[in-house]
Scaffold this motif. Structure first.
Motif, PDB file in Angstrom:
ATOM      1  N   GLY A 286       7.770  12.690   6.587  1.00  0.00           N
ATOM      2  CA  GLY A 286       6.965  13.418   5.624  1.00  0.00           C
ATOM      3  C   GLY A 286       6.927  12.800   4.239  1.00  0.00           C
ATOM      4  O   GLY A 286       6.170  13.261   3.375  1.00  0.00           O
ATOM      5  N   GLN A 287       7.723  11.765   4.002  1.00  0.00           N
ATOM      6  CA  GLN A 287       7.751  11.151   2.679  1.00  0.00           C
ATOM      7  C   GLN A 287       6.520  10.287   2.429  1.00  0.00           C
ATOM      8  O   GLN A 287       5.971   9.672   3.348  1.00  0.00           O
ATOM      9  N   THR A 288       6.087  10.237   1.155  1.00  0.00           N
ATOM     10  CA  THR A 288       5.073   9.276   0.716  1.00  0.00           C
ATOM     11  C   THR A 288       5.813   8.081   0.133  1.00  0.00           C
ATOM     12  O   THR A 288       6.625   8.239  -0.794  1.00  0.00           O
ATOM     13  N   VAL A 289       5.541   6.893   0.689  1.00  0.00           N
ATOM     14  CA  VAL A 289       6.369   5.718   0.383  1.00  0.00           C
ATOM     15  C   VAL A 289       5.500   4.507   0.057  1.00  0.00           C
ATOM     16  O   VAL A 289       4.272   4.528   0.226  1.00  0.00           O
ATOM     17  N   VAL A 290       6.179   3.455  -0.412  1.00  0.00           N
ATOM     18  CA  VAL A 290       5.526   2.173  -0.712  1.00  0.00           C
ATOM     19  C   VAL A 290       5.809   1.225   0.452  1.00  0.00           C
ATOM     20  O   VAL A 290       6.976   1.003   0.807  1.00  0.00           O
ATOM     21  N   VAL A 291       4.745   0.660   1.041  1.00  0.00           N
ATOM     22  CA  VAL A 291       4.888  -0.156   2.254  1.00  0.00           C
ATOM     23  C   VAL A 291       4.354  -1.567   2.010  1.00  0.00           C
ATOM     24  O   VAL A 291       3.209  -1.735   1.561  1.00  0.00           O
ATOM     25  N   ALA A 292       5.198  -2.566   2.321  1.00  0.00           N
ATOM     26  CA  ALA A 292       4.753  -3.965   2.311  1.00  0.00           C
ATOM     27  C   ALA A 292       4.316  -4.312   3.720  1.00  0.00           C
ATOM     28  O   ALA A 292       5.129  -4.285   4.652  1.00  0.00           O
ATOM     29  N   THR A 293       3.032  -4.613   3.884  1.00  0.00           N
ATOM     30  CA  THR A 293       2.493  -4.900   5.209  1.00  0.00           C
ATOM     31  C   THR A 293       2.778  -6.342   5.622  1.00  0.00           C
ATOM     32  O   THR A 293       3.217  -7.162   4.806  1.00  0.00           O
ATOM     33  N   VAL A 294       2.527  -6.642   6.893  1.00  0.00           N
ATOM     34  CA  VAL A 294       2.780  -7.979   7.422  1.00  0.00           C
ATOM     35  C   VAL A 294       1.952  -9.014   6.644  1.00  0.00           C
ATOM     36  O   VAL A 294       0.750  -8.825   6.427  1.00  0.00           O
TER      37      VAL A 294
ATOM     38  N   VAL B  44       0.842  -1.194   0.000  1.00  0.00           N
ATOM     39  CA  VAL B  44       0.000   0.000   0.000  1.00  0.00           C
ATOM     40  C   VAL B  44       0.880   1.247   0.000  1.00  0.00           C
ATOM     41  O   VAL B  44       2.092   1.178   0.214  1.00  0.00           O
ATOM     42  N   ILE B  45       0.245   2.386  -0.241  1.00  0.00           N
ATOM     43  CA  ILE B  45       0.924   3.674  -0.173  1.00  0.00           C
ATOM     44  C   ILE B  45       0.821   4.200   1.258  1.00  0.00           C
ATOM     45  O   ILE B  45      -0.262   4.199   1.860  1.00  0.00           O
ATOM     46  N   GLY B  46       1.933   4.638   1.827  1.00  0.00           N
ATOM     47  CA  GLY B  46       1.954   5.130   3.210  1.00  0.00           C
ATOM     48  C   GLY B  46       2.672   6.459   3.331  1.00  0.00           C
ATOM     49  O   GLY B  46       3.346   6.922   2.391  1.00  0.00           O
ATOM     50  N   LYS B  47       2.528   7.095   4.510  1.00  0.00           N
ATOM     51  CA  LYS B  47       3.175   8.379   4.806  1.00  0.00           C
ATOM     52  C   LYS B  47       4.033   8.216   6.054  1.00  0.00           C
ATOM     53  O   LYS B  47       3.557   7.740   7.091  1.00  0.00           O
ATOM     54  N   VAL B  48       5.313   8.586   5.949  1.00  0.00           N
ATOM     55  CA  VAL B  48       6.217   8.512   7.105  1.00  0.00           C
ATOM     56  C   VAL B  48       5.900   9.700   8.017  1.00  0.00           C
ATOM     57  O   VAL B  48       6.132  10.872   7.646  1.00  0.00           O
ATOM     58  N   THR B  49       5.361   9.423   9.227  1.00  0.00           N
ATOM     59  CA  THR B  49       4.977  10.497  10.157  1.00  0.00           C
ATOM     60  C   THR B  49       6.073  10.784  11.173  1.00  0.00           C
ATOM     61  O   THR B  49       6.049  11.840  11.817  1.00  0.00           O
ATOM     62  N   ALA B  50       7.001   9.862  11.339  1.00  0.00           N
ATOM     63  CA  ALA B  50       8.113  10.091  12.273  1.00  0.00           C
ATOM     64  C   ALA B  50       9.307   9.281  11.821  1.00  0.00           C
ATOM     65  O   ALA B  50       9.159   8.172  11.285  1.00  0.00           O
ATOM     66  N   CYS B  51      10.507   9.831  12.057  1.00  0.00           N
ATOM     67  CA  CYS B  51      11.730   9.126  11.657  1.00  0.00           C
ATOM     68  C   CYS B  51      12.855   9.527  12.607  1.00  0.00           C
ATOM     69  O   CYS B  51      13.238  10.712  12.659  1.00  0.00           O
ATOM     70  N   GLU B  52      13.351   8.559  13.365  1.00  0.00           N
ATOM     71  CA  GLU B  52      14.408   8.821  14.341  1.00  0.00           C
ATOM     72  C   GLU B  52      15.540   7.825  14.155  1.00  0.00           C
ATOM     73  O   GLU B  52      15.330   6.712  13.659  1.00  0.00           O
TER      74      GLU B  52
ATOM     75  N   MET C 110       7.616  -3.185   5.873  1.00  0.00           N
ATOM     76  CA  MET C 110       8.849  -2.838   5.182  1.00  0.00           C
ATOM     77  C   MET C 110       8.575  -1.711   4.197  1.00  0.00           C
ATOM     78  O   MET C 110       7.625  -1.761   3.410  1.00  0.00           O
ATOM     79  N   ILE C 111       9.398  -0.646   4.286  1.00  0.00           N
ATOM     80  CA  ILE C 111       9.345   0.434   3.291  1.00  0.00           C
ATOM     81  C   ILE C 111      10.225   0.000   2.123  1.00  0.00           C
ATOM     82  O   ILE C 111      11.395  -0.338   2.316  1.00  0.00           O
ATOM     83  N   CYS C 112       9.682   0.010   0.912  1.00  0.00           N
ATOM     84  CA  CYS C 112      10.297  -0.718  -0.204  1.00  0.00           C
ATOM     85  C   CYS C 112      11.059   0.162  -1.179  1.00  0.00           C
ATOM     86  O   CYS C 112      10.669   1.308  -1.457  1.00  0.00           O
ATOM     87  N   ALA C 113      12.124  -0.423  -1.720  1.00  0.00           N
ATOM     88  CA  ALA C 113      12.827   0.127  -2.882  1.00  0.00           C
ATOM     89  C   ALA C 113      12.181  -0.456  -4.142  1.00  0.00           C
ATOM     90  O   ALA C 113      11.413  -1.422  -4.078  1.00  0.00           O
ATOM     91  N   GLU C 114      12.513   0.107  -5.310  1.00  0.00           N
ATOM     92  CA  GLU C 114      11.838  -0.324  -6.538  1.00  0.00           C
ATOM     93  C   GLU C 114      12.151  -1.770  -6.898  1.00  0.00           C
ATOM     94  O   GLU C 114      11.305  -2.480  -7.445  1.00  0.00           O
ATOM     95  N   ASP C 115      13.365  -2.256  -6.593  1.00  0.00           N
ATOM     96  CA  ASP C 115      13.695  -3.642  -6.948  1.00  0.00           C
ATOM     97  C   ASP C 115      12.968  -4.643  -6.066  1.00  0.00           C
ATOM     98  O   ASP C 115      12.792  -5.801  -6.443  1.00  0.00           O
ATOM     99  N   GLU C 116      12.528  -4.191  -4.879  1.00  0.00           N
ATOM    100  CA  GLU C 116      11.871  -5.109  -3.944  1.00  0.00           C
ATOM    101  C   GLU C 116      10.416  -5.361  -4.303  1.00  0.00           C
ATOM    102  O   GLU C 116       9.810  -6.321  -3.818  1.00  0.00           O
ATOM    103  N   ILE C 117       9.837  -4.506  -5.153  1.00  0.00           N
ATOM    104  CA  ILE C 117       8.445  -4.719  -5.573  1.00  0.00           C
ATOM    105  C   ILE C 117       8.330  -4.992  -7.064  1.00  0.00           C
ATOM    106  O   ILE C 117       7.234  -5.024  -7.617  1.00  0.00           O
ATOM    107  N   GLY C 118       9.486  -5.192  -7.728  1.00  0.00           N
ATOM    108  CA  GLY C 118       9.468  -5.608  -9.129  1.00  0.00           C
ATOM    109  C   GLY C 118       9.286  -4.490 -10.125  1.00  0.00           C
ATOM    110  O   GLY C 118       8.899  -4.737 -11.268  1.00  0.00           O
ATOM    111  N   LEU C 119       9.590  -3.241  -9.743  1.00  0.00           N
ATOM    112  CA  LEU C 119       9.411  -2.115 -10.661  1.00  0.00           C
ATOM    113  C   LEU C 119      10.714  -1.602 -11.240  1.00  0.00           C
ATOM    114  O   LEU C 119      10.733  -0.626 -11.983  1.00  0.00           O
TER     115      LEU C 119
END
Length: 818
Positions: free
Chosen positions: A90-98, A49-57, A124-133
């Motif tokens: 604040g990034q909009t990212v691609v997320v692989a859920t459990v 799914v498409i997700g939004k990173v709300t916090a990053c530490e 898991m927040i995905c790179a393009e190779d991890e989702i086949g794009l």
């Protein structure tokens, strides 16, 4: 042949269910061999799914990890530990859920809840190779901010789903080797069933030459091999990757995209069924093209980077200096379209099927183009296919059409003419079909009625239907669309059956098959054609001159008639092992073929012969393990006991046969039973070198009977009554150290001469060479059966006989007891 359902629906509207579609295809002669769901990205991005990173530490226990919280549109945000260097709040990212299954580099990974260095990670927040794009793994994918959180990734990335349909196309139905061909047949059937369906062929009326800047004349120097050659040129093209829709169409039918120009020629081939070829126009020396046969022995470097030696009858597409392409078969590496190509010469031709077939077989080639040309392409579609490809190139790769269409067509190929009567149709089909239905079906199949009377039709059949040239062929076409299942089954069938008298060979074959099947063996039937490469290491025992070669082989792997039965069984074993069936007991009755003697020109096959053989193969476990026993491996003893039981079942006394060691490259260790001077059966462990040729690692034990000698041995058996012995037989073994040159047959002959009265039989049950034994020596383990038919033998008598035998061996062979 594969077709894509989505692609098919570009030409024909389909409102029926998939199961009904597959049923109709099979019913009209396009048998469906299988189907496969296809997705432009493996897995279809399920669970992504498409997700939004709300916090990053920064992770407290790892310098290269970040602890994030991601909103994926669920009730709670997901904690995810990420190692990407570019992840940020604040990034909009691609997320692989459990629970999501990802495929990377051919390996599958299921996303699970985990703890990484003490921090929870629920996705898991995905790179393009991890989702086949793509192939990049430099960092995670960062998407535009306007995408709604929780949007399925498959929806955002427009993942295409398709059904790939495997059609088992018969050789005569080359007209259906395309999506338009299948659509034509399907539309005819659905329309006849009351579902009005029309095929929409892509419009090419927009084709026109933009200029005349690149005119390349064409000359056909061998019109018997090329009846029509159409071409045009396109300038200013940009060679790059094809658009996604085109790549998806090709991938759905199992093709790999190459570049936009080559992909378009492949697309038009599978759309229309007509092969195309694109040349780099700058490589056409002299700015002209000749279709001609070249000199015998000329060298040609093809697209596969292999050099081929041309035959004088090979038709070539040439420039003013050299060959550029094997006509209708394969392109050349020098003239092919490359990344730097800017000008294209586009070919759409009709080549003679016989010429293409012979050339393809001579050079061991089988391409999509040769597959269609050698079965008969459509000479009337060349211009349409050329226009279609040119317009696609202009749309996708840019550029301008830089010449009018050149259409060299010396002698027009006319449609086939067939005369048929309505009465003949109804009589042959066994069902009276109305004249209106017959006319309707013929029209839908593009078979035109040139003339009609009350009782007969004169038909004009298009050239692409080269399998419809007789009245019976027309009946078959009508019946395909009318429906085989509409023809009622006759209640009474008049038939006569001639029962041939069973001969002795059939009885032997049946009884021996029953014997082996009852002992857990499975009968196989392998191809009587074989691979010449199998015999390269057997030249010392299989005379290359005795091998029967095919005049026109279908492939290099099936170019000869089999000279040995063993290889077909080994191929079966290899296939079974690949399918996780490694415990095998097989047998086959089959013929081997060979030449001997001089050839008589008046009777060219008078020196060709065939012999019946019975092959037996053992590999893996002989007996399967169960609660009562452990499994036992197939070995020499299992094979030999099977042969002994087999011979005994026919009353053949093994002691009457001569047993020799076998010097053959087929076996690492082999023996042979002879009936006088004729080989009856040879058996042993198949050599590692032979097994390696067929990729078999486990041991294989093999025996082969000559059936004619076996039958002779059986015919000599005289069944005489002999009372059971009243006194027991005695078994004794000796392990003898002998010179390698000594055969078991020699030992057997000496023993039988030394002790004629009490020695009933002797057998060789082990041969050893190696550690602990001198290089020129071997060890024979021999068993003896002694019996006195008048009294029970005592130890003193037995020892005396064994000493007598041992002394005979020492005297004749310098044998020593181990």
């Amino acid at each position: 042949m594969k077709i894509s359902l989505n692609w098919l629906m570009d030409y024909i509207p389909l409102t029926i269910e998939r199961e009904d579609l597959l049923h109709h295809l099979t019913d009209i002669g396009l048998e469906v061999g299988g189907t496969e769901n296809w997705e432009s990205v493996p897995g279809g991005m399920e669970g992504i799914v498409i997700g939004k990173v709300t916090a990053c530490e920064q992770h407290s226990n790892a310098d290269k990890l970040k602890v994030t919280r991601v909103n994926v549109g669920a009730d709670e945000e997901l904690p995810i530990v990420c190692g990407a260097p570019n992840v940020a709040e604040g990034q909009t990212v691609v997320v692989a859920t459990v629970g999501t299954k990802l495929t990377m580099n051919g390996e599958s990974l299921v996303i699970k809840k985990a703890k990484l260095r003490g921090e929870a990670s629920h996705g898991m927040i995905c790179a393009e190779d991890e989702i086949g794009l793509g192939e990049s793994h430099a960092g995670i994918m960062v998407l535009p901010d306007d995408i709604k959180v929780g949007t399925p990734a498959s929806e955002y990335f427009k993942i295409e789903r398709d059904l790939s349909i495997e059609i088992d196309l018969t050789p005569n139905r080359i007209d259906a080797a395309s999506h338009l061909g299948v659509a034509r047949d399907l539309a005819a059937r659905l329309s006849f069933e009351g579902i009005p369906t029309e095929v929409t062929r892509p419009d090419v009326s927009a084709f026109k030459a933009d200029n005349q800047d690149l005119v390349i004349p064409v000359e056909i120097k061998n019109p018997e091999a090329c009846k029509r050659y159409t071409s045009c040129t396109i300038s200013g093209v940009k060679v790059e990757a094809s658009p996604q829709w085109l790549q998806n169409r090709l991938r759905a039918i199992g093709l790999s995209p190459i570049n936009n120009i080559v992909d378009i020629t492949n697309y038009v081939l599978h759309e229309t069924g007509h092969p195309m070829h694109a040349f780099d126009a700058d490589k056409i020396v002299g700015n002209k093209v000749a279709v001609e046969k070249r000199k015998q022995g000329e060298k040609f470097l093809a697209l596969d980077e292999l050099e081929y030696e041309l035959h004088a009858d090979d038709l070539m597409i040439c420039n003013s200096e050299k060959s550029m392409c094997i006509a209708g078969v394969f392109g050349g590496i020098d003239s092919g379209v490359k990344a730097e190509t800017t000008k294209v010469f586009l070919e759409s031709a009709w080549f003679d099927p016989v010429h293409v077939r012979k050339t393809a077989r001579r050079h061991g080639m089988n391409t999509d183009a040769s597959f269609r040309y050698e079965r008969g392409a459509d000479p009337e579609i060349t211009v349409y296919a050329l226009k279609r490809a040119a317009l696609l190139i202009k749309t996708i790769a840019g550029g301008s059409i830089s010449s009018d269409i050149s259409d060299v067509y010396p002698e027009k190929l006319l449609p086939f003419s067939v005369d048929i009567s309505y009465d003949y149709i109804n009589r042959l089909l066994g069902e009276e079909i109305s004249k209106n239905d017959i006319r309707f079906i013929l029209d839908k199949l593009d078979i035109k009625i040139a003339k009609e009377t009350e009782t007969e039709l004169s038909l004009s059949v298009p050239r692409y239907r080269n399998d419809v040239q007789r009245a019976a062929d027309v009946c078959e076409e009508i019946l395909r669309i009318y429906g085989y299942n509409r023809i009622p089954v006759a209640k009474k069938v008049n038939a006569s059956i001639n029962i041939a008298k069973e001969d002795s060979n059939e009885r032997l074959m049946q009884s021996s098959s029953d014997f082996l099947s009852a002992r857990g063996f499975h009968e196989i039937m392998s191809n009587s054609l074989s691979n010449l490469a199998y015999y390269e290491k057997l030249s010392e025992e299989v005379n290359p001159e005795s091998i029967v070669h095919l005049a026109n082989p279908g492939s290099s792997e099936l170019s000869i008639m089999r000279r040995e039965l063993i290889f077909g069984g080994l191929e079966s074993i290899a296939r079974n092992i690949n399918h996780k069936q490694s415990d095998l007991k097989l047998y086959e009755y089959g013929k081997i073929y060979f030449k001997a003697g001089e050839r008589d020109e008046a009777h060219p096959v008078n020196n060709h012969f065939e012999e019946k053989r019975l092959g037996i193969w053992l590999s893996g476990d002989f007996d399967a393990a169960n609660w009562a026993q452990t499994g036992s491996k197939s070995d020499f003893y299992r094979l030999k006991s099977t042969l002994s039981a087999f011979l005994d079942a026919y009353g053949i006394d093994i002691s009457s046969l001569k047993l020799n060691t076998l010097d053959s490259k087929l076996f690492d260790f082999g023996l042979e039973y002879k009936l006088k001077k004729q080989s009856l059966v040879r058996f042993g462990l198949v050599s590692k070198a032979i097994r390696k040729q067929i990729d078999i690692e486990q041991e294989v034990w093999y025996a082969e009977f000559r059936v004619d000698v076996l039958k002779t041995a059986i015919d000599k058996v005289k069944n005489r009554f002999k009372p059971l012995a009243k006194f027991p037989a005695v078994h004794r073994d000796l392990a003898l150290l002998l010179d390698k040159s000594i055969r078991f047959e020699d030992l057997q002959q000496t023993a039988m001469q030394a002790e004629r009265k009490y020695l009933k039989s002797m057998d060789l049950f082990d041969v050893y060479e190696g550690d602990g034994i001198e290089a020129e020596k071997k060890s024979y383990a021999v068993s003896f059966v002694l019996q006195d038919e008048e009294k029970t033998m005592n130890d003193k008598q037995i020892d005396k006989i064994m000493q007598k035998l041992l002394k005979s061996f020492e005297k004749d062979f310098d044998a020593k007891l181990r």
